[in-house]
Scaffold this motif. Structure first.
Motif, PDB file in Angstrom:
ATOM      1  N   ALA A  29     -27.761  45.403  -8.556  1.00 53.86           N
ATOM      2  CA  ALA A  29     -28.625  44.714  -9.517  1.00 53.86           C
ATOM      3  C   ALA A  29     -28.138  44.973 -10.944  1.00 53.86           C
ATOM      4  O   ALA A  29     -28.091  44.048 -11.775  1.00 53.86           O
ATOM      5  N   ALA A  30     -27.803  46.217 -11.235  1.00 56.98           N
ATOM      6  CA  ALA A  30     -27.315  46.555 -12.573  1.00 56.98           C
ATOM      7  C   ALA A  30     -26.016  45.807 -12.873  1.00 56.98           C
ATOM      8  O   ALA A  30     -25.798  45.327 -13.995  1.00 56.98           O
ATOM      9  N   LYS A  31     -25.152  45.693 -11.871  1.00 56.52           N
ATOM     10  CA  LYS A  31     -23.893  44.965 -12.054  1.00 56.52           C
ATOM     11  C   LYS A  31     -24.157  43.491 -12.354  1.00 56.52           C
ATOM     12  O   LYS A  31     -23.532  42.898 -13.239  1.00 56.52           O
ATOM     13  N   LEU A  32     -25.095  42.884 -11.629  1.00 53.17           N
ATOM     14  CA  LEU A  32     -25.431  41.484 -11.855  1.00 53.17           C
ATOM     15  C   LEU A  32     -26.072  41.276 -13.226  1.00 53.17           C
ATOM     16  O   LEU A  32     -25.831  40.260 -13.885  1.00 53.17           O
ATOM     17  N   LEU A  33     -26.852  42.245 -13.679  1.00 54.92           N
ATOM     18  CA  LEU A  33     -27.452  42.155 -15.019  1.00 54.92           C
ATOM     19  C   LEU A  33     -26.372  42.213 -16.096  1.00 54.92           C
ATOM     20  O   LEU A  33     -26.469  41.555 -17.129  1.00 54.92           O
ATOM     21  N   ARG A  34     -25.336  42.991 -15.854  1.00 56.97           N
ATOM     22  CA  ARG A  34     -24.274  43.153 -16.840  1.00 56.97           C
ATOM     23  C   ARG A  34     -23.307  41.976 -16.856  1.00 56.97           C
ATOM     24  O   ARG A  34     -22.850  41.553 -17.898  1.00 56.97           O
ATOM     25  N   GLU A  35     -22.981  41.482 -15.659  1.00 51.58           N
ATOM     26  CA  GLU A  35     -21.852  40.572 -15.541  1.00 51.58           C
ATOM     27  C   GLU A  35     -22.214  39.118 -15.292  1.00 51.58           C
ATOM     28  O   GLU A  35     -21.324  38.263 -15.241  1.00 51.58           O
ATOM     29  N   THR A  36     -23.493  38.803 -15.108  1.00 52.66           N
ATOM     30  CA  THR A  36     -23.872  37.406 -14.829  1.00 52.66           C
ATOM     31  C   THR A  36     -25.032  36.985 -15.729  1.00 52.66           C
ATOM     32  O   THR A  36     -25.643  37.815 -16.417  1.00 52.66           O
ATOM     33  N   ASP A  37     -25.325  35.704 -15.666  1.00 57.32           N
ATOM     34  CA  ASP A  37     -26.468  35.148 -16.390  1.00 57.32           C
ATOM     35  C   ASP A  37     -27.624  34.836 -15.441  1.00 57.32           C
ATOM     36  O   ASP A  37     -28.545  34.085 -15.799  1.00 57.32           O
ATOM     37  N   MET A  38     -27.580  35.403 -14.263  1.00 58.34           N
ATOM     38  CA  MET A  38     -28.655  35.159 -13.293  1.00 58.34           C
ATOM     39  C   MET A  38     -29.987  35.645 -13.843  1.00 58.34           C
ATOM     40  O   MET A  38     -30.034  36.659 -14.573  1.00 58.34           O
ATOM     41  N   SER A  39     -31.068  34.970 -13.475  1.00 61.04           N
ATOM     42  CA  SER A  39     -32.389  35.390 -13.916  1.00 61.04           C
ATOM     43  C   SER A  39     -32.810  36.649 -13.157  1.00 61.04           C
ATOM     44  O   SER A  39     -32.227  36.997 -12.124  1.00 61.04           O
ATOM     45  N   ILE A  40     -33.831  37.332 -13.664  1.00 61.66           N
ATOM     46  CA  ILE A  40     -34.333  38.541 -13.003  1.00 61.66           C
ATOM     47  C   ILE A  40     -34.803  38.218 -11.593  1.00 61.66           C
ATOM     48  O   ILE A  40     -34.554  38.977 -10.649  1.00 61.66           O
ATOM     49  N   ALA A  41     -35.473  37.087 -11.433  1.00 60.70           N
ATOM     50  CA  ALA A  41     -35.972  36.684 -10.119  1.00 60.70           C
ATOM     51  C   ALA A  41     -34.818  36.455  -9.148  1.00 60.70           C
ATOM     52  O   ALA A  41     -34.882  36.850  -7.967  1.00 60.70           O
ATOM     53  N   GLU A  42     -33.755  35.812  -9.618  1.00 59.24           N
ATOM     54  CA  GLU A  42     -32.591  35.556  -8.765  1.00 59.24           C
ATOM     55  C   GLU A  42     -31.905  36.855  -8.367  1.00 59.24           C
ATOM     56  O   GLU A  42     -31.474  37.027  -7.218  1.00 59.24           O
TER      57      GLU A  42
END
Length: 242
Positions: free
Chosen positions: A197-210
């Motif tokens: 999750a932390a990696k996706l928060l850092r490296e993508t523009d995905m929403s929190i829900a996604e």
């Protein structure tokens, strides 16, 4: 019969009173014969072996053995009567498993030793001497489970589902996983989910829900709480601080 004189005397220890006493108890040998009689059929042995590793209903047993439900029920009845298996009812469904008795466990071990098959049920803390094969197989199964879970972080899989899929006892699965990875399966996977999750928060523009769904959380609030427990900040704050 006790203390009878034998026709031939071959030396000390032949025909001792203790042996004669045991031989006189015919009913005990009859009980043993009845138990072994239940395993005098290949299909019955397969069903008993299966139920030593998991709890299943007649329909699933039938599917796994590619048999009809009536045929499976025919074999389950004598196994249950002999005390080798037990059952429980949940609604309209009846589930069967091997009885937790010394007789059942001994027969289970005997079948696998004869077949030279490593036993997933075998406890890591068993006092029975274990071969390297018995010690290794649960570890290999757990590593396969670990890899599967990491590849599918978005899926929530229970211990019972994994034990049925890999034919390993739930207790053995939990004990072996903790022995290999140093923590419980749930705690270990939560750590991996939060790292992803932390990696996706850092490296993508995905929403929190996604992101929550991508790491196996249907509830965004539960995901946020779990994330904060690890990183001391909410996911939105974590991304903002970057």
């Amino acid at each position: 019969m006790i203390n009878m004189e034998l026709p031939h005397n071959h030396g000390e220890g032949q025909g001792t009173p203790m042996i004669q006493i045991q031989l006189s108890r015919v009913e005990r040998f009859q009980t043993v014969a009845e138990v072994f009689k239940q395993l005098g059929d290949t299909t019955r042995i397969r069903i008993f072996w299966l139920l030593c590793h998991c709890e299943e209903c007649v329909v699933n047993i039938s599917a796994m053995l590619e048999m009809s439900s009536p045929a499976v029920s025919h074999h389950l009845r004598p196994l249950r009567t002999s005390g080798l298996i037990v059952c429980r009812r949940e609604g309209k469904e009846v589930y069967y498993r091997a009885a937790n008795t010394p007789q059942s466990q001994l027969l289970h071990q005997m079948i696998e030793q004869v077949m030279e098959v490593a036993c997933p049920e075998h406890s890591l803390e068993s006092t029975v001497p274990q071969t390297a094969e018995y010690q290794t197989e649960p570890v290999e199964i757990v590593r396969a489970i670990h890899d599967q879970l990491l590849e599918n972080l978005e899926q929530k899989t229970t211990i019972d589902e994994l034990s049925k899929q890999y034919h390993i006892n739930p207790t053995t699965l939990k004990m072996t996983f903790k022995s290999v990875y140093g923590t419980s399966l749930a705690a270990h996977m939560k750590e991996h989910r939060m790292e992803q999750a932390a990696k996706l928060l850092r490296e993508t523009d995905m929403s929190i829900a996604e992101i929550a769904q991508a790491v196996g959380y249907d509830s965004q609030s539960r995901f946020a709480a779990a994330f904060k427990a690890v990183f001391q900040v909410l996911p939105r704050e974590y991304r903002k601080n970057l």
